[in-house]
Design an enzyme around this catalytic site. Structure first.
Site, PDB file in Angstrom:
ATOM      1  N   GLN A 291      -3.646   8.735 -14.240  1.00 14.92           N
ATOM      2  CA  GLN A 291      -3.214   7.824 -15.290  1.00 14.92           C
ATOM      3  C   GLN A 291      -3.030   8.616 -16.608  1.00 14.92           C
ATOM      4  O   GLN A 291      -2.784   9.804 -16.552  1.00 14.92           O
ATOM      5  CB  GLN A 291      -4.248   6.693 -15.467  1.00 14.92           C
ATOM      6  CG  GLN A 291      -4.366   5.758 -14.271  1.00 14.92           C
ATOM      7  CD  GLN A 291      -3.119   4.907 -14.030  1.00 14.92           C
ATOM      8  OE1 GLN A 291      -2.261   4.760 -14.916  1.00 14.92           O
ATOM      9  NE2 GLN A 291      -3.000   4.355 -12.837  1.00 14.92           N
TER      10      GLN A 291
ATOM     11  N   CYS B 118      27.180  -2.909   7.566  1.00  9.44           N
ATOM     12  CA  CYS B 118      28.470  -2.256   7.273  1.00  9.44           C
ATOM     13  C   CYS B 118      29.336  -2.105   8.514  1.00  9.44           C
ATOM     14  O   CYS B 118      30.566  -2.062   8.412  1.00  9.44           O
ATOM     15  CB  CYS B 118      28.223  -0.892   6.634  1.00  9.44           C
ATOM     16  SG  CYS B 118      27.530  -1.057   4.980  1.00  9.44           S
TER      17      CYS B 118
ATOM     18  N   ASP C  35      -1.557  -0.076  -1.114  1.00  9.44           N
ATOM     19  CA  ASP C  35      -1.931   0.031  -2.512  1.00  9.44           C
ATOM     20  C   ASP C  35      -3.190  -0.815  -2.685  1.00  9.44           C
ATOM     21  O   ASP C  35      -3.494  -1.695  -1.891  1.00  9.44           O
ATOM     22  CB  ASP C  35      -0.786  -0.459  -3.419  1.00  9.44           C
ATOM     23  CG  ASP C  35      -1.023  -0.027  -4.869  1.00  9.44           C
ATOM     24  OD1 ASP C  35      -0.182  -0.337  -5.724  1.00  9.44           O
ATOM     25  OD2 ASP C  35      -2.070   0.614  -5.141  1.00  9.44           O
ATOM     26  N   SER C  36      -3.942  -0.499  -3.765  1.00 12.14           N
ATOM     27  CA  SER C  36      -5.296  -1.036  -3.905  1.00 12.14           C
ATOM     28  C   SER C  36      -5.323  -2.362  -4.662  1.00 12.14           C
ATOM     29  O   SER C  36      -6.343  -3.027  -4.722  1.00 12.14           O
ATOM     30  CB  SER C  36      -6.142  -0.048  -4.720  1.00 12.14           C
ATOM     31  OG  SER C  36      -5.463   0.164  -5.961  1.00 12.14           O
ATOM     32  N   GLY C  37      -4.187  -2.674  -5.296  1.00 14.47           N
ATOM     33  CA  GLY C  37      -4.212  -3.839  -6.158  1.00 14.47           C
ATOM     34  C   GLY C  37      -4.455  -3.431  -7.598  1.00 14.47           C
ATOM     35  O   GLY C  37      -4.480  -4.240  -8.501  1.00 14.47           O
TER      36      GLY C  37
ATOM     37  N   CYS D 294      25.117   1.323   8.884  1.00 14.00           N
ATOM     38  CA  CYS D 294      24.103   0.288   9.156  1.00 14.00           C
ATOM     39  C   CYS D 294      24.762  -0.900   9.841  1.00 14.00           C
ATOM     40  O   CYS D 294      25.992  -1.047   9.856  1.00 14.00           O
ATOM     41  CB  CYS D 294      23.436  -0.158   7.851  1.00 14.00           C
ATOM     42  SG  CYS D 294      24.324  -1.414   6.902  1.00 14.00           S
TER      43      CYS D 294
ATOM     44  N   CYS E 228      28.728   4.077   5.384  1.00 12.82           N
ATOM     45  CA  CYS E 228      27.431   3.609   5.885  1.00 12.82           C
ATOM     46  C   CYS E 228      27.529   3.162   7.344  1.00 12.82           C
ATOM     47  O   CYS E 228      28.486   2.488   7.728  1.00 12.82           O
ATOM     48  CB  CYS E 228      26.944   2.443   5.023  1.00 12.82           C
ATOM     49  SG  CYS E 228      25.296   1.859   5.487  1.00 12.82           S
TER      50      CYS E 228
ATOM     51  N   PHE F  43      -2.588  -2.282  -9.551  1.00 11.70           N
ATOM     52  CA  PHE F  43      -1.434  -2.674 -10.371  1.00 11.70           C
ATOM     53  C   PHE F  43      -1.410  -4.191 -10.484  1.00 11.70           C
ATOM     54  O   PHE F  43      -1.308  -4.757 -11.558  1.00 11.70           O
ATOM     55  CB  PHE F  43      -0.162  -2.179  -9.685  1.00 11.70           C
ATOM     56  CG  PHE F  43       1.108  -2.540 -10.386  1.00 11.70           C
ATOM     57  CD1 PHE F  43       1.888  -3.599  -9.932  1.00 11.70           C
ATOM     58  CD2 PHE F  43       1.519  -1.840 -11.505  1.00 11.70           C
ATOM     59  CE1 PHE F  43       3.063  -3.934 -10.575  1.00 11.70           C
ATOM     60  CE2 PHE F  43       2.695  -2.170 -12.149  1.00 11.70           C
ATOM     61  CZ  PHE F  43       3.462  -3.212 -11.682  1.00 11.70           C
TER      62      PHE F  43
ATOM     63  N   ASP G 173      -7.783   1.639  -9.187  1.00  7.03           N
ATOM     64  CA  ASP G 173      -7.639   2.299 -10.484  1.00  7.03           C
ATOM     65  C   ASP G 173      -7.269   1.247 -11.514  1.00  7.03           C
ATOM     66  O   ASP G 173      -7.017   0.101 -11.179  1.00  7.03           O
ATOM     67  CB  ASP G 173      -6.515   3.349 -10.406  1.00  7.03           C
ATOM     68  CG  ASP G 173      -5.178   2.704 -10.056  1.00  7.03           C
ATOM     69  OD1 ASP G 173      -5.183   1.725  -9.267  1.00  7.03           O
ATOM     70  OD2 ASP G 173      -4.138   3.142 -10.556  1.00  7.03           O
TER      71      ASP G 173
ATOM     72  N   ASP H  31       7.882   4.545  -3.470  1.00 11.96           N
ATOM     73  CA  ASP H  31       7.986   3.155  -2.998  1.00 11.96           C
ATOM     74  C   ASP H  31       8.598   2.339  -4.126  1.00 11.96           C
ATOM     75  O   ASP H  31       8.373   2.654  -5.301  1.00 11.96           O
ATOM     76  CB  ASP H  31       6.605   2.576  -2.662  1.00 11.96           C
ATOM     77  CG  ASP H  31       5.951   1.948  -3.899  1.00 11.96           C
ATOM     78  OD1 ASP H  31       5.316   2.707  -4.669  1.00 11.96           O
ATOM     79  OD2 ASP H  31       6.121   0.738  -4.108  1.00 11.96           O
TER      80      ASP H  31
ATOM     81  N   HIS I  24      21.177  -3.332   4.663  1.00 12.25           N
ATOM     82  CA  HIS I  24      22.017  -2.263   4.092  1.00 12.25           C
ATOM     83  C   HIS I  24      21.264  -1.456   3.039  1.00 12.25           C
ATOM     84  O   HIS I  24      21.255  -0.223   3.060  1.00 12.25           O
ATOM     85  CB  HIS I  24      23.293  -2.822   3.466  1.00 12.25           C
ATOM     86  CG  HIS I  24      23.982  -1.791   2.634  1.00 12.25           C
ATOM     87  ND1 HIS I  24      24.718  -0.756   3.191  1.00 12.25           N
ATOM     88  CD2 HIS I  24      23.975  -1.570   1.290  1.00 12.25           C
ATOM     89  CE1 HIS I  24      25.155   0.037   2.220  1.00 12.25           C
ATOM     90  NE2 HIS I  24      24.713  -0.427   1.071  1.00 12.25           N
TER      91      HIS I  24
HETATM   92  C1  LIG Z   1      10.888  -1.106 -10.472  1.00 15.02           C
HETATM   93  O1  LIG Z   1      10.086  -2.034  -9.733  1.00 15.02           O
HETATM   94  C2  LIG Z   1       9.286  -2.861 -10.540  1.00 15.02           C
HETATM   95  O2  LIG Z   1       8.302  -2.049 -11.174  1.00 15.02           O
HETATM   96  C3  LIG Z   1       7.101  -2.121 -10.438  1.00 15.02           C
HETATM   97  C4  LIG Z   1       6.976  -0.822  -9.771  1.00 15.02           C
HETATM   98  N1  LIG Z   1       6.202   0.011 -10.621  1.00 15.02           N
HETATM   99  C5  LIG Z   1       4.956   0.329 -10.328  1.00 15.02           C
HETATM  100  N2  LIG Z   1       4.200   1.109 -11.130  1.00 15.02           N
HETATM  101  C6  LIG Z   1       2.988   1.201 -10.539  1.00 15.02           C
HETATM  102  C7  LIG Z   1       1.784   1.802 -10.958  1.00 15.02           C
HETATM  103  C8  LIG Z   1       0.633   1.680 -10.159  1.00 15.02           C
HETATM  104  C9  LIG Z   1      -0.634   2.227 -10.575  1.00 15.02           C
HETATM  105  O3  LIG Z   1      -0.771   2.852 -11.648  1.00 15.02           O
HETATM  106  N3  LIG Z   1      -1.698   2.045  -9.764  1.00 15.02           N
HETATM  107  C10 LIG Z   1      -1.603   1.378  -8.577  1.00 15.02           C
HETATM  108  N4  LIG Z   1      -2.715   1.236  -7.815  1.00 15.02           N
HETATM  109  N5  LIG Z   1      -0.448   0.864  -8.139  1.00 15.02           N
HETATM  110  C11 LIG Z   1       0.691   0.987  -8.917  1.00 15.02           C
HETATM  111  C12 LIG Z   1       1.902   0.390  -8.492  1.00 15.02           C
HETATM  112  C13 LIG Z   1       3.038   0.471  -9.310  1.00 15.02           C
HETATM  113  N6  LIG Z   1       4.315  -0.048  -9.199  1.00 15.02           N
HETATM  114  C14 LIG Z   1       7.199  -3.190  -9.448  1.00 15.02           C
HETATM  115  O4  LIG Z   1       6.233  -4.171  -9.811  1.00 15.02           O
HETATM  116  C15 LIG Z   1       6.910  -5.371 -10.126  1.00 15.02           C
HETATM  117  C16 LIG Z   1       6.687  -6.309  -8.964  1.00 15.02           C
HETATM  118  C17 LIG Z   1       6.447  -5.874 -11.476  1.00 15.02           C
HETATM  119  O5  LIG Z   1       8.313  -5.055 -10.246  1.00 15.02           O
HETATM  120  C18 LIG Z   1       8.555  -3.800  -9.649  1.00 15.02           C
HETATM  121 ZN   LIG Z   2      25.405  -0.360   5.136  1.00 13.45          ZN
END
Ligand SMILES: CO[C@@H]1O[C@H](CNc2nc3cc4c(=O)[nH]c(N)nc4cc3[nH]2)[C@H]2OC(C)(C)O[C@@H]12
Ligand SMILES: [Zn+2]
Length: 369
Positions: free
Chosen positions: A186, A306, A90-92, A303, A301, A94, A144, A263, A332
């Site tokens: 977006q 388990c 990922d690019s950062g 794993c 499971c 977020f 982005d 992810d 797990h």
């Molecule tokens: C449910 O897990 C929490 O929610 C966040 C995951 N939700 C998320 N939406 C995203 C959107 C973007 C985006 O628009 N652009 C780029 N480049 N990367 C992104 C990465 C993202 N991840 C996790 O982030 C934290 C760590 C706050 O808790 C997790």
């Molecule tokens: Zn397991």
């Protein structure tokens, strides 16, 4: 060079093979999160044993520590972290936008202060592509702006337009096809803006397209509505990646709408707070009801955790704050996610995804939001 081949479809759901320089992964796939180059508490052997061959890391974190130059000097990211499967970074986009007033956004790029030592830095779309190519990742996400939630429609429009201008600059900045680049849609929670961003992004020569700006605190129904609206409209022949998603139930729903890649920090983060996944829903190992429970976390499971340990023992380790509690729980939960993806792929191949989805939700107790 990244290649994507669709093997079978079932409605909008599809299963395929994503092939790159460092191997292949079947889709729909879940990517374990290795933000700084390691999946917390789990060795690469276990990641492989669970069937994963594509992991996610993060350029923002790696840039700040240990640094792009060092990774390059050490032979690139795969060699440095000794993972010979596929890597997506990922690019950062977020992270930097979560830094609040530690970040200043300009048309050129984003100025930000390190969350580690407060030092000043600058990311541009071009720099991010350069970093991803330099350390040799298989798939790089563009820089982005992950539009925050909530955002006004006016802000969401300006934000998607800047993300589009940055996407064009990212394409121009490429110097090799060894690192595939994915664009990111977006548009906030506004359907017309989402459609506009999807159309603009799909026109650019990306090897894949992600839906960003979700799982950022918006209501669940917004995430579902936007995913069902946008995913089927993205180019059929390119992989579709829903960033940051998510819970098992969210993945099942998103696959039905045509998403291929996922992810989330959930399997590993929940493991560290004692929340474990089973086919009947989540269980919290801290609960007194597991004090003398000799059953494994999930009786189906296979794993390592388990096969070897009881809920009673795992509850004890967690209460004793033993490091092994985090490790065994993570093994797990990641194995569970891998099995979920395996079941999903099999159901699509056998054209019985609808039945699989019904079966899943008849057993899996979804926790209230
Ligand atoms: C449910 O897990 C929490 O929610 C966040 C995951 N939700 C998320 N939406 C995203 C959107 C973007 C985006 O628009 N652009 C780029 N480049 N990367 C992104 C990465 C993202 N991840 C996790 O982030 C934290 C760590 C706050 O808790 C997790
Ligand atoms: Zn397991």
């Amino acid at each position: 060079m990244l290649k994507f081949e669709i093997i079978e479809t079932d409605g909008n759901a599809r299963t395929g093979i994503l092939k790159g320089t460092h191997g292949l992964t079947e889709t729909p796939c879940f990517m374990p999160v290795a933000t700084a180059g390691a999946v917390k508490g789990v060795r690469w052997e276990e990641i492989k044993e669970s069937g994963y061959s594509l992991v996610l890391s993060n350029i923002y974190h790696l840039y700040l520590r240990p640094g792009i130059e060092l990774i390059e000097k050490m032979g690139g990211l795969h060699r440095f972290i000794n993972w010979n499967g596929l890597i997506l970074t990922d690019s950062g986009g977020f992270q930097v936008f979560s830094l609040g007033d530690l970040m200043k956004l300009t048309e050129e790029g984003v100025y930000f202060r390190s969350h580690i030592d407060g030092s000043k830095h600058f990311f541009s779309p071009e720099l991010v592509v350069e970093f991803e190519e330099k350390i040799g990742v298989d798939i790089g996400m563009v820089l982005d702006e992950c539009t925050p939630y909530p955002a006004t429609k006016e802000y969401a429009l300006h934000s998607l337009e800047r993300t589009y201008r940055w996407a064009k600059r990212s394409v121009e900045a490429r110097s090799t096809d060894k690192t595939a680049i994915f664009g990111i849609v977006q548009g906030g929670v506004y359907d017309d803006l989402r459609l506009k961003s999807a159309k603009l992004t799909a026109e650019l020569p990306f090897e894949g397209i992600a839906i960003g700006g979700l799982s950022v605190g918006e209501p669940k129904e917004d995430m579902y509505r936007i995913t069902s609206l946008i995913a089927p409209k993205l180019p059929f022949e390119k992989p579709r990646y829903l960033m940051g998603v998510g819970k098992p139930e969210d993945i099942v729903v998103a696959v039905e709408h045509g998403v291929d890649m996922f992810d989330c920090v959930m399997p590993t983060r929940n493991a560290r707070n004692g929340t474990l996944f089973t086919w009947n829903g989540k269980l919290n190992i801290k609960s007194a009801k597991y004090k003398e429970d000799e059953k494994p976390i999930d009786e189906t499971c296979d794993c390592y955790t388990c096969k070897n340990f009881s809920r009673a023992y795992l509850r004890h380790l967690f209460a004793a704050k033993e490091i092994n509690a985090l490790i065994l729980n993570s093994i797990h939960n990641l194995h569970f996610y891998s099995k979920l993806m395996e079941k999903i792929r099999k159901a699509i191949k056998e054209k019985r995804f609808k039945e699989f989805k019904q079966e899943f939700f008849s057993k899996y107790k979804v926790d209230e939001e």
